[in-house]
Scaffold this motif. Structure first.
Motif, PDB file in Angstrom:
ATOM      1  N   ALA A 250       0.820  -1.219   0.000  1.00 25.91           N
ATOM      2  CA  ALA A 250       0.000   0.000   0.000  1.00 25.91           C
ATOM      3  C   ALA A 250       0.852   1.266   0.000  1.00 25.91           C
ATOM      4  O   ALA A 250       0.401   2.325  -0.438  1.00 25.91           O
ATOM      5  CB  ALA A 250      -0.938   0.004   1.203  1.00 25.91           C
TER       6      ALA A 250
ATOM      7  N   LEU B 141      -5.739   4.704   2.421  1.00 29.27           N
ATOM      8  CA  LEU B 141      -5.462   3.281   2.194  1.00 29.27           C
ATOM      9  C   LEU B 141      -4.285   2.803   3.034  1.00 29.27           C
ATOM     10  O   LEU B 141      -4.338   1.722   3.639  1.00 29.27           O
ATOM     11  CB  LEU B 141      -5.175   3.006   0.715  1.00 29.27           C
TER      12      LEU B 141
ATOM     13  N   THR C  58      -4.765  -0.185   5.706  1.00 28.52           N
ATOM     14  CA  THR C  58      -4.025  -1.453   5.597  1.00 28.52           C
ATOM     15  C   THR C  58      -3.185  -1.706   6.847  1.00 28.52           C
ATOM     16  O   THR C  58      -2.947  -2.862   7.210  1.00 28.52           O
ATOM     17  CB  THR C  58      -3.132  -1.498   4.343  1.00 28.52           C
TER      18      THR C  58
ATOM     19  N   CYS D  12     -10.486   1.086  -1.086  1.00 23.66           N
ATOM     20  CA  CYS D  12     -10.162   0.701  -2.476  1.00 23.66           C
ATOM     21  C   CYS D  12     -11.258   1.226  -3.401  1.00 23.66           C
ATOM     22  O   CYS D  12     -10.985   1.886  -4.405  1.00 23.66           O
ATOM     23  CB  CYS D  12     -10.091  -0.818  -2.632  1.00 23.66           C
TER      24      CYS D  12
END
Lengths: 151, 151
Positions: free
Chosen positions: B74, B111, B115, B141
Motif C-alpha cells: 500500500a 489506504l 491497511t 479501495c
C-alpha cells in the motif's frame, strides 16, 4: 524423484511460499505476480546500485528504505514459478525452473539471504558495507539469470 | 494552486514517496511499477477476503502473512502516479489523478492507514476483527476506484 528429495523440495517450497500463501486464480496471475515482484525489486535494487556505483549521492536513509523493499520483494516471486505455471507466456523463464526445481529453490533462498544481508549492511550507514552487499546480491541475481532466464 | 496548498501537497507527496525514493528511468517504468504494486496488493488482499467471506477456512497465521504484504504494498504505488506519468498507457488511471492530486493523495493516505489497521486486526487472531478491517479497507479501495479509475 526420490521421496527424500521430494520432501526436501516440498519443505523448501512451503518455507518460500509461506509469505504468499499462494492460490492464484489462473496461471496468468502467477506470471503477472512473479514479474511484478521482480520488477519492483529491480527498481529498488537499481536505486541502491546507483548509490553503490556513485551515480547518485549516497543517502543512508534512502538506502535503507530501498533495501527494505528489496528484502520484502525477494520473498515473493517464487510461488509464481510453482507447478503448473510453466506453460504461460510471454516469459523469459527457462523450462529448467520446473525440471530442476530443487536447484532453482536454492537460488531463491540464496537471494532471500543476500537481500537480508543487504538490508543489514544498509543499516550500518556505511557506504563500503553497502557496496559489498550490493555486489554480493547482484551476483546472486546474475547466477540465477544465467541458469534460468533466457537472454 | 495556492502556495499553502502546494506546499501541503509537496509534503504529502514526499511522505508517500519516501519509501520508494522514486527515480524512474522512463514513464513506462512508473506505469509498470504502480500496476505491479497494486496487482500484488490485490492478490494478497483477495486471499484475506476469501477468509473474511468464508470461501476458505480462516487461518490466523496466513491472514497476518497476507496482511503484511498488503500493508507493505500500500505504501508503494503512489510515486508511479507522480507528475509526468499521466501520458503513458495502457492505463485505467483517470486524468483527475493528476488534476486533483491533493484529493488523490488523501485517498492514498487513507489506504495506507486502513491497511495498517488491517494488519493490526489480523494480529489479534480474531476473525471478526479481520472481517471488519477487511470491509473498511475494501471501502477505501472502492472509493478511490470510483473517483480515479475508469470502468
Amino acid at each position: 524423484m526420490k521421496l527424500a528429495a521430494s520432501l526436501t523440495l516440498a519443505a523448501s517450497a512451503i518455507a518460500l511460499c509461506s509469505p504468499a500463501a499462494a492460490q492464484f486464480a489462473k496461471p496468468e496471475d502467477a506470471l503477472k505476480y512473479r514479474q511484478s515482484a521482480l520488477f519492483i525489486m529491480g527498481q529498488h535494487f537499481g536505486r541502491i546500485g546507483a548509490m553503490a556505483n556513485g551515480r547518485v549521492p549516497y543517502d543512508a536513509k534512502v538506502a535503507v528504505e530501498n533495501a527494505e523493499v528489496v528484502a520484502e520483494m525477494a520473498r515473493l516471486p517464487w510461488v509464481g514459478f510453482g507447478p503448473g505455471y510453466d506453460k504461460v507466456s510471454p516469459t523469459r523463464a527457462k523450462p529448467e525452473i520446473w525440471t530442476e526445481q530443487a536447484k532453482f529453490r536454492e537460488h531463491n533462498e540464496k537471494l532471500v539471504g543476500e537481500t537480508q544481508k543487504l538490508l543489514a549492511a544498509a543499516k550500518t550507514n556505511n557506504l563500503d558495507n553497502l557496496k559489498a552487499a550490493f555486489t554480493a546480491t547482484a551476483g546472486t541475481c546474475k547466477a540465477c539469470h544465467d541458469n534460468f532466464r533466457r537472454d
